[in-house]
Design an enzyme around this catalytic site. Structure first.
Site, PDB file in Angstrom:
ATOM      1  N   GLU A   1       0.845  -1.194   0.000  1.00 57.52           N
ATOM      2  CA  GLU A   1       0.000   0.000   0.000  1.00 57.52           C
ATOM      3  C   GLU A   1       0.879   1.242   0.000  1.00 57.52           C
ATOM      4  OE1 GLU A   1      -2.409   3.035   0.203  1.00 57.52           O
ATOM      5  OE2 GLU A   1      -3.207   1.018  -0.160  1.00 57.52           O
TER       6      GLU A   1
ATOM      7  N   ARG B   1     -17.524   4.025   6.253  1.00 58.81           N
ATOM      8  CA  ARG B   1     -16.557   3.381   5.364  1.00 58.81           C
ATOM      9  C   ARG B   1     -15.307   2.937   6.128  1.00 58.81           C
ATOM     10  NH1 ARG B   1     -15.287   3.074  -0.176  1.00 58.81           N
ATOM     11  NH2 ARG B   1     -17.326   3.968  -0.638  1.00 58.81           N
TER      12      ARG B   1
ATOM     13  N   TYR C   1     -28.476   8.803   5.393  1.00 55.68           N
ATOM     14  CA  TYR C   1     -28.734   7.635   6.239  1.00 55.68           C
ATOM     15  C   TYR C   1     -27.844   7.638   7.476  1.00 55.68           C
ATOM     16  CZ  TYR C   1     -24.896   5.468   3.407  1.00 55.68           C
ATOM     17  OH  TYR C   1     -23.727   5.188   2.731  1.00 55.68           O
TER      18      TYR C   1
ATOM     19  N   ASP D   1     -11.984  -1.469  -8.479  1.00 58.34           N
ATOM     20  CA  ASP D   1     -12.020  -0.223  -9.246  1.00 58.34           C
ATOM     21  C   ASP D   1     -10.933  -0.140 -10.306  1.00 58.34           C
ATOM     22  OD1 ASP D   1     -14.211   0.696  -7.901  1.00 58.34           O
ATOM     23  OD2 ASP D   1     -13.148   2.171  -6.691  1.00 58.34           O
TER      24      ASP D   1
END
Length: 386
Positions: free
Chosen positions: A36, A110, A216, A295
């Protein structure tokens, strides 16, 4: 390589897709290392919808109790007219959807989903501050990786989960600009206490003539509220999730929306702003012992709330394709993965682009009923000419 030796897999990117791939592949017994480029994980202020289809994957990695404990369990995803509040379509979730699709539909922060996925991967298998700057496939079918910090590595297989601006995709198939949709999104998570007791729906998408907002809760005790918008802004092309937006500008853009929307926007202290992009479906995802995932190969607009779910499904299918494979079988396994997943992800990409999901009565079975652990694996395609 001996018959009993497990192949080594390098995963580029520790986002949702990369960590999901690591979780699946370690459980399949493969030797995994995740690289990463960030120096640390950050809890970004964004919500995420964890569909029943994604939860079926996450359950296999023992993450369901953690996610149920930290996420909101909505009654429905309600679709309303922007001004009157009249109901267009109320997609019922809760126990009804859980019984029908075999898993719950959850609304989460998230960062909490990312942390749950990280907990499913041993910490010593994640290398931070490793930005990929080059790779080459060697004669012995291994892949050599080079990183900006001077490190290098060799792996039998490489999975590029490095996002919409994938370095690996550009190197394999050429660089192409993503499709800027001409629209922007504002988003934020903020304490529900700032609503001062004002009641809002569990999860609502308010449909305006040329813009919308989804609101939400992301915590089981309703302590945090999230919203995300979409509205025209043809000249804005900044994609950074950390770029700040002007909250007063946002309020003006939704000044004619329902009082519930206006109250939420009046209460929020700050917002982030980014341009919405996607890509056309790619004709191919893999080359020899390197494949794209998530993605990197099928980025999509957020209108179906399925971007992360598609990457999580990818991870499950890919772990099935690689299970028991030796180095000589990696390229074939990657082609099988692509052949199994391409039609579904392309359909979600193109369906999401229309921004009509649940706008009117909709049968969502094809999305939420999918089970990545049980979906038949396709026959791998024959090697394609370069």
């Amino acid at each position: 390589m001996s018959a009993m030796e497990k192949i080594s897999v390098a995963i580029i990117g520790a986002g949702m897709g990369g960590l999901a791939a690591a979780a699946g592949l370690t459980r399949a017994g493969l030797k995994v290392m995740v690289y990463e480029q960030a120096t640390k994980f950050a809890r970004l202020g964004a919500g995420i919808q964890i569909g029943c289809n994604a939860m079926k994957v996450l359950r296999a990695w023992d993450l369901e109790p953690r996610l149920r404990g930290g996420a909101f369990y909505p009654r429905s995803w309600n679709n309303r007219e922007y001004d009157t509040g009249d109901i267009r379509f109320d997609m019922i979730f809760g126990p009804v959807a859980e019984e029908k699709y075999g898993a719950p539909y959850l609304l989460a922060h998230r960062g909490d989903l990312h942390a749950a996925l990280a907990s499913a991967v041993p910490a010593d298998l994640i290398r931070l501050d490793h930005k990929l700057i080059g790779f080459e496939q060697l004669a012995d079918q291994t892949v050599k990786l080079r990183f900006a910090n001077g490190a290098s590595a060799i792996a039998d297989a490489v999975i590029a989960a490095d996002g919409v601006h994938s370095f690996v995709k550009d190197e394999l198939f050429g660089r192409h600009q993503p499709n800027f949709t001409g629209r922007i999104a504002y988003r934020t998570v903020f304490p529900a206490s700032l609503l001062n007791g004002y009641a809002i729906d569990d999860c609502t998408k308010w449909w305006g003539p040329d813009r919308h907002i989804v609101v939400y809760y992301v915590k089981p005790d309703r302590s945090e509220v999230y919203f995300v918008t979409s509205q025209p802004a043809p000249g804005f092309t900044v994609e950074s999730w950390s770029a700040m937006g002007d909250v007063n500008e946002l309020r003006r853009a939704f000044a004619d929306f329902h009082p519930q929307v206006r109250h939420v926007l009046d209460a929020c202290p700050s917002v982030h702003k980014w341009a919405l992009v996607d890509r056309d479906p790619l004709p191919r995802w893999c080359e020899d012992n390197v494949t794209l995932l998530g993605d990197a190969c099928h980025p999509m607009t957020p209108y179906m709330a399925q971007g992360a779910a598609m990457a999580i499904e990818d991870a499950a299918v890919l772990s099935r394709c690689l299970d028991g494979v030796d180095r000589d079988g990696v390229a074939n396994a990657f082609r099988r993965f692509e052949a199994t997943r391409r039609e579904r992800t392309s359909r979600v990409q193109l369906s999401s682009r229309t921004n009509t999901w649940l706008k009117a009565p909709t049968n969502p079975d094809w999305v939420y009923g999918y089970d990545a652990w049980k979906e038949p694996l396709a026959s791998p395609e024959q090697p394609r000419p370069v």
